[in-house]
Motif scaffolding. Structure first.
Motif, PDB file in Angstrom:
ATOM      1  N   LYS A 349       0.821  -1.212   0.000  1.00 56.14           N
ATOM      2  CA  LYS A 349       0.000   0.000   0.000  1.00 56.14           C
ATOM      3  C   LYS A 349       0.852   1.258   0.000  1.00 56.14           C
ATOM      4  CE  LYS A 349      -2.811   1.165   3.471  1.00 56.14           C
ATOM      5  NZ  LYS A 349      -3.919   1.054   4.432  1.00 56.14           N
ATOM      6  N   ASN A 350       2.033   1.180   0.548  1.00 54.59           N
ATOM      7  CA  ASN A 350       2.897   2.351   0.573  1.00 54.59           C
ATOM      8  C   ASN A 350       3.298   2.791  -0.830  1.00 54.59           C
ATOM      9  OD1 ASN A 350       2.889   2.767   3.273  1.00 54.59           O
ATOM     10  ND2 ASN A 350       4.815   1.703   3.691  1.00 54.59           N
ATOM     11  N   LYS A 351       3.426   1.816  -1.751  1.00 54.94           N
ATOM     12  CA  LYS A 351       3.819   2.166  -3.106  1.00 54.94           C
ATOM     13  C   LYS A 351       2.770   3.035  -3.776  1.00 54.94           C
ATOM     14  CE  LYS A 351       6.678  -1.916  -3.914  1.00 54.94           C
ATOM     15  NZ  LYS A 351       6.919  -3.088  -4.796  1.00 54.94           N
ATOM     16  N   SER A 352       1.511   2.622  -3.666  1.00 47.14           N
ATOM     17  CA  SER A 352       0.453   3.424  -4.267  1.00 47.14           C
ATOM     18  C   SER A 352       0.326   4.771  -3.572  1.00 47.14           C
ATOM     19  CB  SER A 352      -0.884   2.663  -4.201  1.00 47.14           C
ATOM     20  OG  SER A 352      -1.235   2.386  -2.858  1.00 47.14           O
ATOM     21  N   ARG A 353       0.580   4.799  -2.287  1.00 48.83           N
ATOM     22  CA  ARG A 353       0.524   6.073  -1.555  1.00 48.83           C
ATOM     23  C   ARG A 353       1.597   7.027  -2.067  1.00 48.83           C
ATOM     24  NH1 ARG A 353       1.256   5.327   4.628  1.00 48.83           N
ATOM     25  NH2 ARG A 353      -0.748   4.295   4.343  1.00 48.83           N
ATOM     26  N   HIS A 354       2.816   6.511  -2.263  1.00 48.14           N
ATOM     27  CA  HIS A 354       3.899   7.361  -2.753  1.00 48.14           C
ATOM     28  C   HIS A 354       3.602   7.855  -4.161  1.00 48.14           C
ATOM     29  CE1 HIS A 354       6.054   6.581   0.807  1.00 48.14           C
ATOM     30  NE2 HIS A 354       6.557   5.397   0.481  1.00 48.14           N
ATOM     31  N   LYS A 355       2.993   6.996  -4.984  1.00 48.76           N
ATOM     32  CA  LYS A 355       2.648   7.421  -6.338  1.00 48.76           C
ATOM     33  C   LYS A 355       1.615   8.545  -6.308  1.00 48.76           C
ATOM     34  CE  LYS A 355       3.628   3.003  -8.608  1.00 48.76           C
ATOM     35  NZ  LYS A 355       3.042   1.858  -9.340  1.00 48.76           N
ATOM     36  N   ARG A 356       0.611   8.409  -5.425  1.00 49.64           N
ATOM     37  CA  ARG A 356      -0.414   9.452  -5.327  1.00 49.64           C
ATOM     38  C   ARG A 356       0.181  10.763  -4.840  1.00 49.64           C
ATOM     39  NH1 ARG A 356      -3.649   5.270  -3.025  1.00 49.64           N
ATOM     40  NH2 ARG A 356      -3.408   6.209  -0.965  1.00 49.64           N
ATOM     41  N   LEU A 357       1.094  10.668  -3.873  1.00 51.88           N
ATOM     42  CA  LEU A 357       1.722  11.885  -3.364  1.00 51.88           C
ATOM     43  C   LEU A 357       2.570  12.562  -4.438  1.00 51.88           C
ATOM     44  CD1 LEU A 357       2.761  10.769   0.247  1.00 51.88           C
ATOM     45  CD2 LEU A 357       0.912  12.309  -0.403  1.00 51.88           C
ATOM     46  N   ALA A 358       3.260  11.718  -5.247  1.00 57.40           N
ATOM     47  CA  ALA A 358       4.058  12.300  -6.329  1.00 57.40           C
ATOM     48  C   ALA A 358       3.170  13.015  -7.350  1.00 57.40           C
ATOM     49  CB  ALA A 358       4.876  11.197  -7.007  1.00 57.40           C
ATOM     50  N   LYS A 359       2.030  12.407  -7.692  1.00 56.07           N
ATOM     51  CA  LYS A 359       1.095  13.053  -8.617  1.00 56.07           C
ATOM     52  C   LYS A 359       0.511  14.323  -8.010  1.00 56.07           C
ATOM     53  CE  LYS A 359      -0.364   8.851 -11.035  1.00 56.07           C
ATOM     54  NZ  LYS A 359      -1.526   7.956 -11.324  1.00 56.07           N
ATOM     55  N   LEU A 360       0.261  14.258  -6.688  1.00 55.25           N
ATOM     56  CA  LEU A 360      -0.315  15.422  -6.012  1.00 55.25           C
ATOM     57  C   LEU A 360       0.639  16.603  -6.058  1.00 55.25           C
ATOM     58  CD1 LEU A 360      -2.746  16.427  -4.395  1.00 55.25           C
ATOM     59  CD2 LEU A 360      -1.610  15.620  -2.316  1.00 55.25           C
ATOM     60  N   GLU A 361       1.943  16.326  -5.929  1.00 54.47           N
ATOM     61  CA  GLU A 361       2.924  17.410  -6.012  1.00 54.47           C
ATOM     62  C   GLU A 361       2.914  18.054  -7.394  1.00 54.47           C
ATOM     63  OE1 GLU A 361       6.715  15.942  -4.903  1.00 54.47           O
ATOM     64  OE2 GLU A 361       6.210  15.686  -2.778  1.00 54.47           O
ATOM     65  N   LYS A 362       2.706  17.232  -8.432  1.00 58.58           N
ATOM     66  CA  LYS A 362       2.715  17.767  -9.799  1.00 58.58           C
ATOM     67  C   LYS A 362       1.530  18.687 -10.067  1.00 58.58           C
ATOM     68  CE  LYS A 362       5.201  13.845 -11.828  1.00 58.58           C
ATOM     69  NZ  LYS A 362       5.161  12.735 -12.818  1.00 58.58           N
ATOM     70  N   ILE A 363       0.373  18.375  -9.472  1.00 58.26           N
ATOM     71  CA  ILE A 363      -0.828  19.176  -9.770  1.00 58.26           C
ATOM     72  C   ILE A 363      -1.151  20.149  -8.637  1.00 58.26           C
ATOM     73  CG2 ILE A 363      -1.783  17.270 -11.126  1.00 58.26           C
ATOM     74  CD1 ILE A 363      -3.781  16.889  -8.773  1.00 58.26           C
ATOM     75  N   GLN A 364      -0.211  20.305  -7.707  1.00 59.13           N
ATOM     76  CA  GLN A 364      -0.490  21.133  -6.537  1.00 59.13           C
ATOM     77  C   GLN A 364      -0.897  22.547  -6.937  1.00 59.13           C
ATOM     78  OE1 GLN A 364       2.769  21.390  -3.814  1.00 59.13           O
ATOM     79  NE2 GLN A 364       1.653  22.586  -2.305  1.00 59.13           N
ATOM     80  N   GLY A 365      -0.196  23.090  -7.899  1.00 60.94           N
ATOM     81  CA  GLY A 365      -0.520  24.462  -8.313  1.00 60.94           C
ATOM     82  C   GLY A 365      -1.916  24.563  -8.902  1.00 60.94           C
ATOM     83  N   ARG A 366      -2.278  23.648  -9.778  1.00 64.37           N
ATOM     84  CA  ARG A 366      -3.609  23.675 -10.382  1.00 64.37           C
ATOM     85  C   ARG A 366      -4.696  23.435  -9.336  1.00 64.37           C
ATOM     86  NH1 ARG A 366      -3.956  19.534 -15.026  1.00 64.37           N
ATOM     87  NH2 ARG A 366      -2.431  18.365 -13.770  1.00 64.37           N
ATOM     88  N   LEU A 382      -9.304  16.849 -10.525  1.00 66.22           N
ATOM     89  CA  LEU A 382      -7.882  16.719 -10.206  1.00 66.22           C
ATOM     90  C   LEU A 382      -7.635  15.621  -9.177  1.00 66.22           C
ATOM     91  CD1 LEU A 382      -6.882  20.496 -10.076  1.00 66.22           C
ATOM     92  CD2 LEU A 382      -6.243  18.817 -11.838  1.00 66.22           C
ATOM     93  N   LEU A 383      -8.539  15.521  -8.192  1.00 69.17           N
ATOM     94  CA  LEU A 383      -8.392  14.467  -7.184  1.00 69.17           C
ATOM     95  C   LEU A 383      -8.562  13.079  -7.789  1.00 69.17           C
ATOM     96  CD1 LEU A 383     -10.224  16.004  -4.088  1.00 69.17           C
ATOM     97  CD2 LEU A 383      -7.758  15.740  -4.439  1.00 69.17           C
ATOM     98  N   ARG A 384      -9.504  12.967  -8.726  1.00 66.00           N
ATOM     99  CA  ARG A 384      -9.667  11.675  -9.403  1.00 66.00           C
ATOM    100  C   ARG A 384      -8.428  11.329 -10.219  1.00 66.00           C
ATOM    101  NH1 ARG A 384     -15.094  13.392 -10.017  1.00 66.00           N
ATOM    102  NH2 ARG A 384     -14.595  14.327 -12.044  1.00 66.00           N
ATOM    103  N   GLU A 385      -7.798  12.344 -10.782  1.00 64.23           N
ATOM    104  CA  GLU A 385      -6.572  12.129 -11.544  1.00 64.23           C
ATOM    105  C   GLU A 385      -5.458  11.589 -10.651  1.00 64.23           C
ATOM    106  OE1 GLU A 385      -3.295  14.816 -13.992  1.00 64.23           O
ATOM    107  OE2 GLU A 385      -5.364  15.528 -13.789  1.00 64.23           O
ATOM    108  N   VAL A 386      -5.409  12.090  -9.432  1.00 63.61           N
ATOM    109  CA  VAL A 386      -4.399  11.623  -8.484  1.00 63.61           C
ATOM    110  C   VAL A 386      -4.695  10.201  -8.037  1.00 63.61           C
ATOM    111  CG1 VAL A 386      -3.411  12.010  -6.193  1.00 63.61           C
ATOM    112  CG2 VAL A 386      -3.817  13.936  -7.731  1.00 63.61           C
ATOM    113  N   GLY A 387      -5.979   9.862  -7.897  1.00 67.60           N
ATOM    114  CA  GLY A 387      -6.330   8.514  -7.465  1.00 67.60           C
ATOM    115  C   GLY A 387      -7.173   8.471  -6.228  1.00 67.60           C
ATOM    116  N   PHE A 388      -7.473   9.629  -5.634  1.00 66.38           N
ATOM    117  CA  PHE A 388      -8.296   9.643  -4.432  1.00 66.38           C
ATOM    118  C   PHE A 388      -9.759   9.393  -4.749  1.00 66.38           C
ATOM    119  CE2 PHE A 388      -4.605  12.151  -3.092  1.00 66.38           C
ATOM    120  CZ  PHE A 388      -4.304  11.505  -1.908  1.00 66.38           C
TER     121      PHE A 388
END
Length: 427
Positions: A349-366, A382-388
């Protein structure tokens, strides 16, 4: 070593310690043990079953099944290789060598004998007590894996099991390669004659390459000088050679005798462990891996207690001369190092969490801009794009197929527990 705080108030630790203490009653009060042990297991099983309908991570468990099954297959293959190697290590030199060769000097054994004279009698009796064995460590890990039902351990449980099995398989493989490389005499010289039915004389390999150069210093100098086995051994006794078909190549490794039957695999079930020194200790490897899994996944005071039990087991292995001190020392640090090296397997589960956090950093500004504009639709997109956005589907509950998977998982897990209790109850 760091011991993280246990989750959910330490209930898992209390259950684990209760299991060990109640099982020890078999030595103190067999009647109470026969009453309390079934009661404890019944309570634990009922509590676990009551949590199954509320478990929210079956999809994660499903994704971890293939790594778990693959680890189990790898583990079974290494155990088969180990069993053949155990028998070979005893059979190649014959029973006479094992009976006549004295044990190696072991300073750890000397130390424990000296402590028996210095320590209070009560302490010595505690050190001698058979508090915990192989089957206890396996059951403690089973309890740890089942605790994902209570969110005491991070899901998936199959992921934790995959790491445990894979790490143990790597450890058993390294152990087999170690003890089969150099054959060391047992700390119990009578062991081989009581456990193995193999010829008393050495195999022709040992008769040609070892026996003529075993004790004669001049012969050893000559073989070092010429680097060739120069002694003519003449005719040597031949071994019994049954018809094993395509498995006949194992005859030279297993060295059967006529009274043992015609099936090659039946020989591997009779040994109950080897009789030359098997460096490093397999029992201690299981103990260390259980302690490492407990420390990383759960932590708390119970992890400290389990590590104390590991060291208690180590000194008892040495005290009862099942192993030399070096076997236990090597098993401890090898187990720790291998567990650390397999951290990529669990928690998944940590792997998917790290991936979501990495995507979240990319779209943080938007995402911040959409929030400032009060654009809720854009925020959700945007949240659906991240995976939440998967949370809604998780809240809908598992499908019928997932319920079937959950039922099969629980049934299989309890079957494995019963088999482990049956096959390892004798240590």
């Amino acid at each position: 070593m760091r011991f993280p705080t246990a989750r959910n108030g330490g209930g898992l630790g209390l259950a684990a310690i209760s299991y060990v203490l109640i099982d020890y009653l078999r030595h103190l009060s067999p009647s109470w043990h026969s009453r309390l042990q079934p009661l404890l297991w019944t309570v634990l099983v009922l509590i676990a079953l009551s949590r199954v309908p509320f478990y929210r991570h079956w999809s994660a468990e499903f994704r971890a099944v293939i790594p778990f099954v693959s680890s189990m297959v790898f583990m079974l293959a290494t155990l088969l290789f180990e069993s053949v190697s155990v028998r070979f290590s005893t059979a190649v030199l014959g029973l006479d060598w094992h009976s006549d060769t004295p044990p190696l000097p072991d300073t750890g054994q000397w130390l424990l004998l000296a402590l028996n004279e210095k320590l209070p009698g009560t302490i010595v009796e505690i050190l001698r007590a058979r508090i915990i064995g192989l089957h206890h460590y396996l059951m403690l890990f089973m309890m740890l894996a089942f605790s994902v039902l209570f969110d005491s351990v991070e899901a998936p449980g199959f992921g934790l099991g995959a790491r445990y099995m894979f790490t143990m398989a790597i450890g058993r493989l390294l152990r087999t390669l170690t003890f089969v490389s150099t054959i060391l005499p047992s700390a119990r010289p009578w062991c081989a004659t009581t456990r193995f039915n193999v010829p008393t004389y050495p195999h022709h390999w040992a008769q040609k390459y070892f026996v003529p150069y075993a004790s004669d210093a001049d012969a050893i100098r000559q073989i070092l000088r010429y680097d060739i086995a120069y002694v003519d051994t003449g005719d040597y006794p031949g071994d019994y050679r049954p018809d094993w078909g395509s498995m006949s190549f194992l005859i030279d490794f297993l060295r059967p005798i006529g009274s043992e039957g015609s099936a090659w695999y039946s020989l591997l079930k009779k040994a109950e462990g080897g009789c030359n020194d098997l460096i490093f200790s397999g029992h201690m490897l299981v103990a260390v891996l259980t302690a490492m899994a407990w420390t990383e996944a759960y932590g708390g005071y119970s992890s400290g207690i389990i590590w104390l039990l590991v060291f208690h087991s180590a000194q008892r292995e040495i005290r009862e001369r099942h192993h030399y001190s070096v076997d236990c020392v090597v098993a401890i640090y090898v187990g720790i190092l291998i567990w650390k090296m397999t951290g990529f397997i669990w928690p998944l589960k940590n792997k998917s969490r790290h991936k979501r956090l990495a995507k979240l950093e990319k779209i943080q500004g938007r995402l911040v801009q959409a929030a400032k504009d009060s654009d809720i639709d854009k925020v959700n997109e945007l949240l659906r794009e991240v995976g939440f956005g998967n949370q809604e589907s998780q809240n809908q509950g598992p499908s019928r197929a997932m319920w079937l998977f959950a039922g099969a998982t629980i049934f299989s897990a309890f079957t494995v527990v019963l088999l482990a209790l049956t096959w390892t109850s004798g240590g």
